[in-house]
Write an enzyme that holds these catalytic residues in place. Structure first.
Site, PDB file in Angstrom:
ATOM      1  N   CYS A  96       0.850  -1.189   0.000  1.00  0.00           N
ATOM      2  CA  CYS A  96       0.000   0.000   0.000  1.00  0.00           C
ATOM      3  C   CYS A  96       0.886   1.238   0.000  1.00  0.00           C
ATOM      4  CB  CYS A  96      -0.894  -0.015   1.243  1.00  0.00           C
ATOM      5  SG  CYS A  96      -2.019   1.376   1.332  1.00  0.00           S
ATOM      6  N   HIS A 142     -10.203   1.069   1.609  1.00  0.00           N
ATOM      7  CA  HIS A 142      -9.694   2.397   1.998  1.00  0.00           C
ATOM      8  C   HIS A 142     -10.839   3.392   2.226  1.00  0.00           C
ATOM      9  CE1 HIS A 142      -5.334   2.418   1.907  1.00  0.00           C
ATOM     10  NE2 HIS A 142      -5.286   1.816   0.740  1.00  0.00           N
TER      11      HIS A 142
END
Ligand code: NI
Length: 172
Positions: A96, A142
């Site tokens: 990420c 997210h």
């Protein structure tokens, strides 16, 4: 080309649930373009709006790794919603842009369907498999304040976060 600063873990912004947008306006499209520039520059294969400090449900993706300029396949999702997931699972090593240097195997549904507003603001639906299925699930997470490290065991997360904190301290 606008490169936006990427927010890193453990900033609380990454834990906020994002709000749907009313419509894909020119302003939203300009923001999506900036998100894509930021993602390619990083480089990464997906980016969600909260990672650049924007609390709207917007995601960009291009799952072709190391693509040449003419092979790029940018994808834009506003208000993406996972409407179906397969029972079959798949494991991918995920990373990420908000947790640089940390890579862990994550198990998720192997396939999914996602409904969203596309770049033109039209309602669309896509059946995702392979890396794309993993990517879109990671990015929709997210928008709900969820990070990929939330999907690994507490023991693995502890080790990974120790490594991450050490790296962050060294790069400061
Ligand atoms: Ni991410």
């Amino acid at each position: 080309m606008t490169i936006l600063p990427i927010i890193k873990h453990a900033n609380e912004i990454l834990r906020v649930t994002c709000e749907p947008i009313a419509a894909v306006t020119d302003q939203v499209r300009a923001f999506m373009d900036n998100m894509l520039d930021t993602m390619y520059d990083a480089p990464g294969i997906g980016l969600a709006a909260p990672q650049v400090g924007d609390m709207r449900r917007i995601v960009v993706l291009d799952c072709i790794r190391d693509a040449e300029e003419d092979e790029k396949q940018p994808m834009y999702f506003a208000n993406p919603e996972i409407t179906w997931v397969s029972e079959e699972l798949a494991e991918y090593e995920e990373g990420c842009l908000s947790i640089p240097g940390i890579y862990e195997n994550v198990t998720r549904p192997a396939e999914c369907k996602v409904s969203f507003l596309n770049y033109d603001g039209d309602l669309a639906e896509m059946h995702c498999a392979g890396l794309l299925a993993t990517c879109i699930q990671h990015e929709v997470d997210h928008l709900n304040g969820v990070l990929f490290i939330d999907h690994i065991s507490r023991l693995k997360r502890g080790i990974a976060m120790k490594k991450y904190k050490k790296q962050q301290a060294e790069t400061m």
